[in-house]
Design an enzyme around this catalytic site. Structure first.
Site, PDB file in Angstrom:
ATOM      1  N   CYS A  26     154.248  10.878 -90.063  1.00 58.62           N
ATOM      2  CA  CYS A  26     154.860   9.610 -90.460  1.00 58.62           C
ATOM      3  C   CYS A  26     156.288   9.865 -90.946  1.00 58.62           C
ATOM      4  O   CYS A  26     156.638  10.956 -91.366  1.00 58.62           O
ATOM      5  CB  CYS A  26     154.109   8.883 -91.564  1.00 58.62           C
ATOM      6  SG  CYS A  26     152.371   8.660 -91.228  1.00 58.62           S
ATOM      7  N   ARG A  83     158.360  11.530 -85.651  1.00 55.65           N
ATOM      8  CA  ARG A  83     157.328  11.897 -86.607  1.00 55.65           C
ATOM      9  C   ARG A  83     156.037  11.091 -86.403  1.00 55.65           C
ATOM     10  O   ARG A  83     155.010  11.367 -87.021  1.00 55.65           O
ATOM     11  CB  ARG A  83     157.819  11.665 -88.031  1.00 55.65           C
ATOM     12  CG  ARG A  83     159.079  12.410 -88.357  1.00 55.65           C
ATOM     13  CD  ARG A  83     159.535  12.109 -89.758  1.00 55.65           C
ATOM     14  NE  ARG A  83     158.635  12.661 -90.747  1.00 55.65           N
ATOM     15  CZ  ARG A  83     158.666  13.894 -91.200  1.00 55.65           C
ATOM     16  NH1 ARG A  83     159.592  14.727 -90.762  1.00 55.65           N
ATOM     17  NH2 ARG A  83     157.807  14.332 -92.089  1.00 55.65           N
ATOM     18  N   TRP A 113     151.962   7.830 -87.970  1.00 56.71           N
ATOM     19  CA  TRP A 113     151.079   8.607 -87.109  1.00 56.71           C
ATOM     20  C   TRP A 113     149.731   8.607 -87.821  1.00 56.71           C
ATOM     21  O   TRP A 113     149.584   9.180 -88.896  1.00 56.71           O
ATOM     22  CB  TRP A 113     151.601  10.034 -86.940  1.00 56.71           C
ATOM     23  CG  TRP A 113     150.749  10.865 -86.029  1.00 56.71           C
ATOM     24  CD1 TRP A 113     150.712  10.821 -84.671  1.00 56.71           C
ATOM     25  CD2 TRP A 113     149.803  11.871 -86.432  1.00 56.71           C
ATOM     26  NE1 TRP A 113     149.796  11.738 -84.194  1.00 56.71           N
ATOM     27  CE2 TRP A 113     149.229  12.394 -85.257  1.00 56.71           C
ATOM     28  CE3 TRP A 113     149.387  12.373 -87.646  1.00 56.71           C
ATOM     29  CZ2 TRP A 113     148.267  13.393 -85.275  1.00 56.71           C
ATOM     30  CZ3 TRP A 113     148.417  13.374 -87.671  1.00 56.71           C
ATOM     31  CH2 TRP A 113     147.871  13.873 -86.487  1.00 56.71           C
ATOM     32  N   ASN A 168     154.010   9.248 -96.588  1.00 52.08           N
ATOM     33  CA  ASN A 168     153.819  10.264 -95.543  1.00 52.08           C
ATOM     34  C   ASN A 168     153.004  11.396 -96.152  1.00 52.08           C
ATOM     35  O   ASN A 168     153.423  11.964 -97.160  1.00 52.08           O
ATOM     36  CB  ASN A 168     155.196  10.782 -95.089  1.00 52.08           C
ATOM     37  CG  ASN A 168     155.120  12.075 -94.287  1.00 52.08           C
ATOM     38  OD1 ASN A 168     156.013  12.896 -94.351  1.00 52.08           O
ATOM     39  ND2 ASN A 168     154.075  12.260 -93.536  1.00 52.08           N
ATOM     40  N   GLY A 169     151.852  11.681 -95.571  1.00 51.87           N
ATOM     41  CA  GLY A 169     151.014  12.755 -96.103  1.00 51.87           C
ATOM     42  C   GLY A 169     149.559  12.344 -96.040  1.00 51.87           C
ATOM     43  O   GLY A 169     149.201  11.393 -95.336  1.00 51.87           O
ATOM     44  N   GLU A 183     150.990  28.221 -72.164  1.00 53.54           N
ATOM     45  CA  GLU A 183     152.008  27.232 -72.518  1.00 53.54           C
ATOM     46  C   GLU A 183     152.154  26.179 -71.410  1.00 53.54           C
ATOM     47  O   GLU A 183     152.306  24.993 -71.689  1.00 53.54           O
ATOM     48  CB  GLU A 183     153.344  27.937 -72.805  1.00 53.54           C
ATOM     49  CG  GLU A 183     154.521  27.026 -73.101  1.00 53.54           C
ATOM     50  CD  GLU A 183     154.303  26.062 -74.278  1.00 53.54           C
ATOM     51  OE1 GLU A 183     153.333  26.200 -75.023  1.00 53.54           O
ATOM     52  OE2 GLU A 183     155.135  25.141 -74.415  1.00 53.54           O
ATOM     53  N   LYS A 206     151.559  22.171 -72.009  1.00 50.37           N
ATOM     54  CA  LYS A 206     152.576  21.163 -71.659  1.00 50.37           C
ATOM     55  C   LYS A 206     151.965  20.087 -70.787  1.00 50.37           C
ATOM     56  O   LYS A 206     152.171  18.908 -71.003  1.00 50.37           O
ATOM     57  CB  LYS A 206     153.695  21.849 -70.881  1.00 50.37           C
ATOM     58  CG  LYS A 206     155.054  22.075 -71.299  1.00 50.37           C
ATOM     59  CD  LYS A 206     155.692  21.782 -72.559  1.00 50.37           C
ATOM     60  CE  LYS A 206     154.906  21.733 -73.802  1.00 50.37           C
ATOM     61  NZ  LYS A 206     155.384  22.478 -74.922  1.00 50.37           N
ATOM     62  N   GLU A 230     149.480  17.818 -72.659  1.00 50.86           N
ATOM     63  CA  GLU A 230     150.151  17.078 -73.730  1.00 50.86           C
ATOM     64  C   GLU A 230     150.868  15.824 -73.225  1.00 50.86           C
ATOM     65  O   GLU A 230     150.826  14.785 -73.873  1.00 50.86           O
ATOM     66  CB  GLU A 230     151.148  18.047 -74.379  1.00 50.86           C
ATOM     67  CG  GLU A 230     152.002  17.488 -75.461  1.00 50.86           C
ATOM     68  CD  GLU A 230     152.865  18.546 -76.121  1.00 50.86           C
ATOM     69  OE1 GLU A 230     153.209  19.556 -75.472  1.00 50.86           O
ATOM     70  OE2 GLU A 230     153.223  18.358 -77.283  1.00 50.86           O
ATOM     71  N   HIS A 252     133.697  34.321 -65.858  1.00 50.08           N
ATOM     72  CA  HIS A 252     132.627  34.430 -66.862  1.00 50.08           C
ATOM     73  C   HIS A 252     132.168  33.063 -67.356  1.00 50.08           C
ATOM     74  O   HIS A 252     131.741  32.945 -68.495  1.00 50.08           O
ATOM     75  CB  HIS A 252     133.090  35.315 -68.017  1.00 50.08           C
ATOM     76  CG  HIS A 252     133.363  36.727 -67.586  1.00 50.08           C
ATOM     77  ND1 HIS A 252     132.367  37.583 -67.191  1.00 50.08           N
ATOM     78  CD2 HIS A 252     134.533  37.389 -67.427  1.00 50.08           C
ATOM     79  CE1 HIS A 252     132.909  38.742 -66.829  1.00 50.08           C
ATOM     80  NE2 HIS A 252     134.224  38.644 -66.955  1.00 50.08           N
ATOM     81  N   LYS A 264     156.118  14.772 -83.206  1.00 42.46           N
ATOM     82  CA  LYS A 264     156.901  15.993 -83.096  1.00 42.46           C
ATOM     83  C   LYS A 264     156.621  16.964 -84.235  1.00 42.46           C
ATOM     84  O   LYS A 264     156.566  18.165 -84.041  1.00 42.46           O
ATOM     85  CB  LYS A 264     158.397  15.615 -83.083  1.00 42.46           C
ATOM     86  CG  LYS A 264     159.346  16.792 -82.888  1.00 42.46           C
ATOM     87  CD  LYS A 264     159.290  17.292 -81.479  1.00 42.46           C
ATOM     88  CE  LYS A 264     160.179  18.494 -81.233  1.00 42.46           C
ATOM     89  NZ  LYS A 264     159.711  19.243 -80.043  1.00 42.46           N
TER      90      LYS A 264
HETATM   91  C1  AGP Z   1     154.496  21.489 -78.424  1.00 41.26           C
HETATM   92  O1  AGP Z   1     154.808  20.902 -77.220  1.00 41.26           O
HETATM   93  C2  AGP Z   1     153.735  20.682 -79.338  1.00 41.26           C
HETATM   94  N1  AGP Z   1     154.253  19.396 -79.498  1.00 41.26           N
HETATM   95  C3  AGP Z   1     153.166  21.335 -80.574  1.00 41.26           C
HETATM   96  O2  AGP Z   1     152.198  22.214 -80.114  1.00 41.26           O
HETATM   97  C4  AGP Z   1     154.108  22.108 -81.517  1.00 41.26           C
HETATM   98  O3  AGP Z   1     154.580  23.263 -80.890  1.00 41.26           O
HETATM   99  C5  AGP Z   1     153.349  22.450 -82.801  1.00 41.26           C
HETATM  100  O4  AGP Z   1     152.972  21.264 -83.429  1.00 41.26           O
HETATM  101  C6  AGP Z   1     154.131  23.322 -83.746  1.00 41.26           C
HETATM  102  O5  AGP Z   1     155.278  22.696 -84.201  1.00 41.26           O
HETATM  103  P1  AGP Z   1     156.413  23.513 -84.932  1.00 41.26           P
HETATM  104  O6  AGP Z   1     156.953  24.491 -83.956  1.00 41.26           O
HETATM  105  O7  AGP Z   1     157.415  22.498 -85.361  1.00 41.26           O
HETATM  106  O8  AGP Z   1     155.760  24.210 -86.098  1.00 41.26           O
END
Ligand code: AGP
Length: 587
Positions: free
Chosen positions: A2, A27, A71, A95-96, A460, A464, A467, A483, A582
């Protein structure tokens, strides 16, 4: 997560808050709201969905107000759960996470108080009403002392017009002081403007914004003097610059970002401390965790220093053993990820030297760390990390070389200097993945395979894709597929194999074969021309050759691009994937 904002000045508050919220949308973006105080009453507009839905709020009058972009943690992302939450004299944005919300809510209910949302945050407004005895700061301090968990809150009280009260614990909060106006926000960009001095609230601190100015207080209520923090205005203006999405722009910036890593001055300052390092423990989340996995290989191969990589949320509750001479590295683009911060604090508390690898110079992580290295990727707006990942890799590889030198190991220095140029070639070659998209649109799931460093890149690439395209996907160690997971592969399954290490290539290709035999459509990202044209392969991206140890920094480029194109083709917004944000500042 948030984002919260506050404004007190001579302009109408609502448009200022609205602009601030747009800059905090990274956020969270599932609902938003604004409350302004005018003539002894609150005017509140709340909407489900993105900040843009608040367009109607901009016409509100009132020169003092607070706003929120959410969020969801507690309660569905619907209008009645959107902030601000108002109860009697109080309006609150938060926020929290309030972990003892249940007990507090029961307590309030027992007093006959009714709730209008499912959020943990609403309880703060109820407690303030109970604790208020004509002194807003006193009430906020008392309420804060009853909260367990994390919070950055901004509070309005009808009995004290033209005052915004603020409190912070484990969630970021900054105050801006301009000419005749005051701001508050979860992050600097929401309030950054020419002539605005920015002050960061520290853990447990409070602040009052009044027409006379901003005052800061320690947890015991004593006044605190603060110096403004430095920030770069240029860096804080996110613009797409002609690209369709921030993600596209950020991918395009990767070669330039990589070239900046050659000048990481802070590495030299760290060098003397590296000699005594006997082991490394890396903690991180998500994409940053994948950077850690790639780095482990480099630390062990070049410096022969045993390296563990642990997901931060596991490390923090795992009672980790931290032997003497441990270097703990917390990797985090934002420097604000709650789990990473907690893991880093634990490692440091158990005696490790703490190094932060982050993209944000004034973050909670840098405040905690003994040393910090900055990835210099520039601000990353898209939720899906791209350029920050590549920048983390380059920095961690350079650190691996520095560690190897400190340990007296011989390395072939210089290989990394070619990476920025090779990245340009890789990005050009990677454009070919656009043609792969139709194979992913009809699929029920996708697989990404690799061995060694290629496995890290596969992880990775898979993250991506899921996500931002919402297509189920697995990154798998090529040898492990048989396996159990091979049972999922059928004629609809696209399989992307990453193949950059000649020593392992034939072994990885065995696994590719096993999927091909079950009808999978095979795609290749490789530096090895002899595999690019194999009959089993539908299409290949041929990358320029580089040391396989460092290859993820290049091989991930087509994988990032693939996720981007599949996302668009499925009609998604790759910059703001559903359910995500983010910066993950809650557990
Ligand atoms: C990456 O595409 C993601 N959005 C997520 O995994 C991100 O890398 C993770 O939340 C860690 O964030 P940070 O690097 O700001 O700690």
């Amino acid at each position: 997560m948030c984002g919260i904002v506050g404004y007190l000045g001579n302009r109408n508050a609502a448009p200022v808050l609205f602009e601030g919220l747009k800059k905090l949308e990274y956020r969270g973006y599932d609902s938003a709201g604004i409350a302004v105080m005018e003539r002894g009453a609150f005017s509140v507009v709340r909407r489900a969905g993105r900040v843009s839905e608040l367009g109607g709020a901009v016409s509100l009058g009132g020169k003092c107000g607070i706003g929120h972009t959410r969020w969801a943690t507690h309660g569905a992302p619907v209008e009645r759960n959107a902030h601000p939450h108002c109860y009697k004299r109080f309006a609150v944005v938060h926020n929290g996470i309030i972990e003892n919300e249940h007990l507090l809510r029961e307590e309030c209910r027992a007093r006959g108080e009714a709730f209008s949302s499912d959020t943990d945050s609403e309880v703060i407004a109820h407690l303030l009403e109970q604790d208020y005895e004509g002194d807003l700061l006193g009430a906020l301090r008392k309420t804060a002392s009853r909260l367990v968990g994390s919070y950055a809150v901004a509070v309005l009280c009808l009995d004290e017009p033209d005052v915004i009260a603020l409190a912070r614990r484990a969630s970021p909060l900054v105050v801006g002081v301009g000419e005749g106006e005051l701001f508050a926000a979860s992050d600097v960009p929401a309030i950054a403007a020419a002539g605005v001095r920015v002050y960061a609230l520290e853990e447990g601190e409070f602040a009052l914004l009044r027409r006379e100015g901003a005052s800061f207080y320690a947890a015991d209520g004593s006044p605190v003097r603060k110096e403004p923090v430095a920030y770069d205005l240029e860096d804080d203006v996110p613009e797409k610059k002609g690209y369709r999405h921030f993600m596209e722009k950020e991918m395009a910036e990767i070669p330039l970002v990589l070239s900046r890593s050659a000048s990481v001055g802070e590495l030299a300052a760290l060098a003397p401390s590296l000699c005594g390092v006997e082991r490394v423990q890396i903690v991180a989340c998500g994409t940053a965790y994948h950077s850690g996995l790639c780095a482990k290989r480099a630390f062990e191969a070049l410096a022969r220093v045993p390296t563990e990589v642990t997901v931060a949320s596991e490390y923090r509750y795992g009672d980790p053993i931290v032997p003497p001479h441990t270097l703990a590295i917390a990797v985090s683009q934002s420097g604000e990820t709650a789990d990473t911060l907690a893991a880093a604090e634990l490692a440091r508390g158990r005696g490790a030297l703490l190094l932060a690898v982050t993209n944000v110079r004034y973050s909670s992580l840098t405040a905690l760390a003994d040393f910090s290295l900055f990835t210099q990727a520039g601000r990353e707006i898209a939720v899906a990390a791209t350029k920050s990942f590549n920048a983390q890799l380059m920095l961690l590889y350079r650190l691996a070389e520095a560690l190897a030198e400190a340990k007296g190991k011989k390395i072939h220095a210089g290989a990394l200097d070619f990476i920025p140029r090779l990245a340009e070639e890789a990005a050009r070659a990677g454009g070919k993945v656009r043609g792969w998209v139709p194979h992913f649109l009809g699929a029920r799931a996708a697989f990404f395979l690799g061995r060694g460093a290629d496995y890290c890149a596969a992880l990775e690439g898979s993250l991506k894709l899921k996500e931002i395209s919402y297509l189920p996907s697995e990154g798998y160690a090529a040898g492990e597929l048989k396996h159990g997971t091979l049972a999922l592969v059928d004629r609809t399954t696209p399989v992307v194999a990453v193949l950059t290490d000649r020593a392992l290539a034939e072994k990885t290709f065995n696994a590719v074969h096993e999927t091909y035999a079950r009808g999978a459509k095979v795609f290749l990202v490789t530096t090895l021309p002899e595999y690019a044209e194999r009959d089993e392969v539908v299409s290949s991206v041929l990358l320029p050759e580089c040391d396989p140890l460092f290859s993820p920094v290049l091989s991930v480029l087509p994988l990032q691009a693939l996720a981007y194109y599949v996302s668009i083709a499925r009609g998604n917004d790759p910059d703001k994937p559903r359910n995500l944000a983010k910066s993950v500042t809650v557990e």
